[in-house]
Scaffold this motif. Structure first.
Motif, PDB file in Angstrom:
ATOM      1  N   ASN A   1     -52.918 -47.143 -35.067  1.00 52.76           N
ATOM      2  CA  ASN A   1     -52.459 -45.916 -34.093  1.00 52.76           C
ATOM      3  C   ASN A   1     -53.686 -45.132 -33.809  1.00 52.76           C
ATOM      4  N   TYR A   2     -54.096 -44.983 -32.549  1.00 54.95           N
ATOM      5  CA  TYR A   2     -55.359 -44.540 -32.241  1.00 54.95           C
ATOM      6  C   TYR A   2     -55.123 -43.956 -30.774  1.00 54.95           C
ATOM      7  N   VAL A   3     -56.194 -43.241 -30.148  1.00 57.58           N
ATOM      8  CA  VAL A   3     -55.888 -42.716 -28.932  1.00 57.58           C
ATOM      9  C   VAL A   3     -56.175 -43.847 -27.562  1.00 57.58           C
ATOM     10  N   TYR A   4     -56.658 -44.946 -28.139  1.00 59.52           N
ATOM     11  CA  TYR A   4     -57.093 -46.160 -27.271  1.00 59.52           C
ATOM     12  C   TYR A   4     -56.632 -47.460 -28.052  1.00 59.52           C
ATOM     13  N   ALA A   5     -56.900 -48.655 -27.348  1.00 59.36           N
ATOM     14  CA  ALA A   5     -56.471 -49.849 -27.960  1.00 59.36           C
ATOM     15  C   ALA A   5     -57.679 -50.022 -29.070  1.00 59.36           C
ATOM     16  N   LEU A   6     -57.163 -50.229 -30.512  1.00 63.70           N
ATOM     17  CA  LEU A   6     -57.803 -50.512 -31.475  1.00 63.70           C
ATOM     18  C   LEU A   6     -56.984 -51.396 -32.600  1.00 63.70           C
ATOM     19  N   HIS A   7     -57.833 -52.309 -32.953  1.00 60.19           N
ATOM     20  CA  HIS A   7     -57.190 -53.445 -34.094  1.00 60.19           C
ATOM     21  C   HIS A   7     -58.018 -53.294 -35.298  1.00 60.19           C
ATOM     22  N   TYR A   8     -57.304 -53.578 -36.420  1.00 63.92           N
ATOM     23  CA  TYR A   8     -58.060 -53.559 -37.793  1.00 63.92           C
ATOM     24  C   TYR A   8     -58.128 -55.308 -37.986  1.00 63.92           C
ATOM     25  N   CYS A   9     -59.097 -55.916 -37.668  1.00 63.84           N
ATOM     26  CA  CYS A   9     -59.268 -57.447 -38.094  1.00 63.84           C
ATOM     27  C   CYS A   9     -59.851 -57.416 -39.388  1.00 63.84           C
ATOM     28  N   HIS A  10     -59.460 -58.495 -40.230  1.00 65.65           N
ATOM     29  CA  HIS A  10     -59.826 -58.896 -41.462  1.00 65.65           C
ATOM     30  C   HIS A  10     -59.812 -60.409 -41.667  1.00 65.65           C
ATOM     31  N   PHE A  11     -60.795 -60.893 -42.370  1.00 66.85           N
ATOM     32  CA  PHE A  11     -60.668 -62.148 -42.917  1.00 66.85           C
ATOM     33  C   PHE A  11     -59.622 -62.082 -44.111  1.00 66.85           C
ATOM     34  N   ALA A  12     -58.584 -63.124 -43.756  1.00 70.17           N
ATOM     35  CA  ALA A  12     -57.557 -63.152 -44.648  1.00 70.17           C
ATOM     36  C   ALA A  12     -57.652 -64.035 -45.725  1.00 70.17           C
TER      37      ALA A  12
END
Length: 176
Positions: A100-111
Motif C-alpha cells: 500500500n503506497y501512493v504508486y505501484a510498489l512491491h516488496y520482493c524477497h528471496f524466499a
C-alpha cells in the motif's frame, strides 16, 4: 524515512491521516535491514526492476512468473474443494508482494528453498481458483511471534511453512 515529510507534502497527504500511517509502515518495511545470509530483499517500483532483481537472485535468465488466478468475482468467504495439486518448482524462489503506497510498489524477497505448487480449487458457489502455494523449507530465521507459528503452534525451524499467495502477489522460480 528521512524523506517521509517530503513524500507527504509532495502528494498532499495530511501527516495525521490513515494514509500517512500506511505510507510510514510501508517505508519502514522497505527500510528494514536484511537478515544476514538468509534474506535478500528489495522494494521495487517497476516491472523491470522486479525482473532484474529476480534474475540476479535466481542466477538464471530462464524464470517463470506465477500468480494466483480467480475466475469470476466473489466477496463471500466460502468453502473450497481442492481438485488438483501440481508442483511447479522445488528450489530457490523470489516472491513479490504488492504494498500500500501512493504508486505501484512491491516488496520482493528471496524466499529461499521452497516448493511451489499450483492448486486448482472450486468454491461452493462455483468460483474457480488456481492458487499458488509456496512452502518454505527453512523458516528458522523468521520472527517466532509471527502469525504462522502462532496459528500452527510450532517453533521456527521445526517444520516447513506453507501459504497461498493472493492474486496481487507474484512468485518467480527458475524454469526448466
Amino acid at each position: 524515512m528521512e524523506k517521509f515529510s517530503e513524500i507527504l507534502n509532495h502528494f498532499s497527504i495530511d501527516r495525521k491521516s490513515k494514509d500517512a500511517q500506511t505510507i510510514k509502515k510501508t517505508i519502514e518495511l522497505c527500510d528494514e535491514p536484511e537478515v544476514k545470509h538468509k534474506e535478500k530483499k528489495m522494494c521495487v517500483t517497476s516491472l523491470e526492476s522486479m525482473v532484474d532483481f529476480g534474475l540476479s537472485l535466481l542466477r538464471t535468465n530462464n524464470i517463470l512468473a506465477i500468480t494466483s488466478e480467480v475466475q469470476g468475482e466473489t466477496q463471500n468467504s466460502q468453502r473450497y474443494t481442492i481438485e488438483k495439486v501440481q508442483q511447479i518448482a522445488d528450489g530457490d524462489s523470489m516472491v513479490c508482494h504488492k504494498l500500500n503506497y501512493v504508486y505501484a510498489l512491491h516488496y520482493c524477497h528471496f524466499a529461499g528453498s521452497t516448493r511451489t505448487f499450483m492448486v486448482s480449487m472450486i468454491g461452493d458457489d462455483g468460483t474457480k481458483v488456481k492458487a499458488v502455494s509456496v512452502c518454505h523449507k527453512d523458516a528458522s530465521f523468521w520472527n517466532p511471534k509471527s502469525l504462522p507459528f502462532i496459528v500452527l503452534k510450532v517453533k521456527p525451524g521445526t517444520t516447513p511453512i506453507c501459504h497461498f499467495l493472493n492474486d496481487d502477489q507474484i512468485v518467480f522460480v527458475p524454469s526448466e
